[in-house]
Design a protein around this motif. Structure first.
Motif, PDB file in Angstrom:
ATOM      1  N   PHE A  13       4.763  -3.159  10.131  1.00 19.12           N
ATOM      2  CA  PHE A  13       3.996  -2.421  11.308  1.00 19.12           C
ATOM      3  C   PHE A  13       4.798  -2.149  12.719  1.00 19.12           C
ATOM      4  O   PHE A  13       4.489  -1.233  13.113  1.00 19.12           O
ATOM      5  CB  PHE A  13       2.583  -3.174  11.868  1.00 19.12           C
ATOM      6  CG  PHE A  13       1.707  -2.581  12.569  1.00 19.12           C
ATOM      7  CD1 PHE A  13       0.927  -1.398  11.901  1.00 19.12           C
ATOM      8  CD2 PHE A  13       1.607  -2.781  13.841  1.00 19.12           C
ATOM      9  CE1 PHE A  13       0.141  -0.517  12.765  1.00 19.12           C
ATOM     10  CE2 PHE A  13       0.728  -2.002  14.749  1.00 19.12           C
ATOM     11  CZ  PHE A  13      -0.129  -0.865  13.965  1.00 19.12           C
ATOM     12  N   PHE A  14       6.017  -2.987  12.848  1.00 14.40           N
ATOM     13  CA  PHE A  14       6.697  -2.678  13.902  1.00 14.40           C
ATOM     14  C   PHE A  14       7.428  -1.415  13.704  1.00 14.40           C
ATOM     15  O   PHE A  14       7.676  -0.625  14.621  1.00 14.40           O
ATOM     16  CB  PHE A  14       7.589  -4.029  14.345  1.00 14.40           C
ATOM     17  CG  PHE A  14       8.621  -3.792  15.297  1.00 14.40           C
ATOM     18  CD1 PHE A  14       7.895  -3.483  16.875  1.00 14.40           C
ATOM     19  CD2 PHE A  14       9.795  -3.436  15.366  1.00 14.40           C
ATOM     20  CE1 PHE A  14       8.735  -3.621  18.017  1.00 14.40           C
ATOM     21  CE2 PHE A  14      10.637  -3.406  16.385  1.00 14.40           C
ATOM     22  CZ  PHE A  14      10.126  -3.190  17.774  1.00 14.40           C
ATOM     23  N   ALA A  15       7.969  -1.485  12.355  1.00 16.03           N
ATOM     24  CA  ALA A  15       8.650  -0.017  12.105  1.00 16.03           C
ATOM     25  C   ALA A  15       7.661   1.106  12.131  1.00 16.03           C
ATOM     26  O   ALA A  15       8.153   2.198  12.516  1.00 16.03           O
ATOM     27  CB  ALA A  15       9.296  -0.540  10.568  1.00 16.03           C
ATOM     28  N   ALA A  16       6.423   0.857  11.850  1.00 14.73           N
ATOM     29  CA  ALA A  16       5.532   2.007  11.832  1.00 14.73           C
ATOM     30  C   ALA A  16       5.248   2.442  13.440  1.00 14.73           C
ATOM     31  O   ALA A  16       5.177   3.756  13.587  1.00 14.73           O
ATOM     32  CB  ALA A  16       4.355   1.644  11.173  1.00 14.73           C
ATOM     33  N   ILE A  17       5.316   1.589  14.189  1.00 16.37           N
ATOM     34  CA  ILE A  17       5.173   1.947  15.621  1.00 16.37           C
ATOM     35  C   ILE A  17       6.371   2.751  16.134  1.00 16.37           C
ATOM     36  O   ILE A  17       6.356   3.685  16.839  1.00 16.37           O
ATOM     37  CB  ILE A  17       5.026   0.535  16.476  1.00 16.37           C
ATOM     38  CG1 ILE A  17       3.622  -0.090  16.189  1.00 16.37           C
ATOM     39  CG2 ILE A  17       5.136   1.031  18.235  1.00 16.37           C
ATOM     40  CD1 ILE A  17       3.446  -1.375  16.811  1.00 16.37           C
ATOM     41  N   ILE A  18       7.597   2.192  15.551  1.00 10.99           N
ATOM     42  CA  ILE A  18       8.673   3.103  16.022  1.00 10.99           C
ATOM     43  C   ILE A  18       8.833   4.514  15.431  1.00 10.99           C
ATOM     44  O   ILE A  18       9.222   5.462  16.037  1.00 10.99           O
ATOM     45  CB  ILE A  18      10.043   2.307  15.611  1.00 10.99           C
ATOM     46  CG1 ILE A  18      10.258   0.906  16.441  1.00 10.99           C
ATOM     47  CG2 ILE A  18      11.224   3.047  15.624  1.00 10.99           C
ATOM     48  CD1 ILE A  18      11.201   0.049  15.968  1.00 10.99           C
ATOM     49  N   ILE A  19       8.293   4.410  14.103  1.00  6.96           N
ATOM     50  CA  ILE A  19       8.241   5.882  13.378  1.00  6.96           C
ATOM     51  C   ILE A  19       7.048   6.654  14.105  1.00  6.96           C
ATOM     52  O   ILE A  19       7.462   7.978  14.427  1.00  6.96           O
ATOM     53  CB  ILE A  19       7.752   5.548  12.223  1.00  6.96           C
ATOM     54  CG1 ILE A  19       8.592   4.934  11.325  1.00  6.96           C
ATOM     55  CG2 ILE A  19       7.162   6.729  11.216  1.00  6.96           C
ATOM     56  CD1 ILE A  19       8.180   4.363   9.878  1.00  6.96           C
ATOM     57  N   ALA A  20       5.868   6.211  14.776  1.00  6.53           N
ATOM     58  CA  ALA A  20       5.207   6.939  15.223  1.00  6.53           C
ATOM     59  C   ALA A  20       5.666   7.464  16.674  1.00  6.53           C
ATOM     60  O   ALA A  20       5.517   8.495  17.119  1.00  6.53           O
ATOM     61  CB  ALA A  20       3.786   5.994  15.772  1.00  6.53           C
ATOM     62  N   VAL A  21       6.536   6.459  17.340  1.00  4.14           N
ATOM     63  CA  VAL A  21       7.092   7.145  18.703  1.00  4.14           C
ATOM     64  C   VAL A  21       8.271   8.042  18.247  1.00  4.14           C
ATOM     65  O   VAL A  21       8.141   9.236  19.109  1.00  4.14           O
ATOM     66  CB  VAL A  21       7.840   5.896  19.605  1.00  4.14           C
ATOM     67  CG1 VAL A  21       8.752   6.297  20.636  1.00  4.14           C
ATOM     68  CG2 VAL A  21       6.853   4.790  19.837  1.00  4.14           C
TER      69      VAL A  21
END
Length: 116
Positions: A29-37
């Protein structure tokens, strides 16, 4: 605060889309947050330039070339983020469509309205 909620919903949409598509992988999920940013930054900076440069092609294809631009932006994010893997152009295009639909559904379910 509204931006933070939209960012978390976009990250959730990334996770859901990567779960549904075997050609896309996200390392948590942390990688998903970075992807969203990163996707929001690329959509803010790079996408308008690409849209302006490809106006004739977009007009000829009746706007369908914008899907290609979305896929290219996802492939750019794939090359930037180490925890995000897309197998190719067609998976990026499908990821773009699934993520857009999922994000719209999540925003609608959360009671928020998108700015248009």
């Amino acid at each position: 605060m509204n931006f933070l909620i939209r960012l978390l919903l976009s990250a959730l949409a990334v996770v859901i889309a990567s779960y549904l598509l075997p050609g896309v992988e996200v390392d948590g999920f942390f990688a998903a947050i970075i992807i969203a940013v990163v996707l929001s930054l690329l959509n803010f900076v790079v996408k308008p330039i690409l849209v302006i440069l490809t106006i004739p092609l977009t007009v000829v294809t009746l706007g369908l070339f914008l899907l290609v631009i979305n896929a290219l932006i996802i492939l750019m994010a794939d090359s930037i983020i180490p925890g995000f893997y897309v197998d190719g152009f067609w998976w990026a295009l499908l990821f773009s469509l699934v993520m857009s639909l999922t994000n719209a559904l999540l925003i609608d379910l959360s009671g928020g309205k998108e700015k248009r």
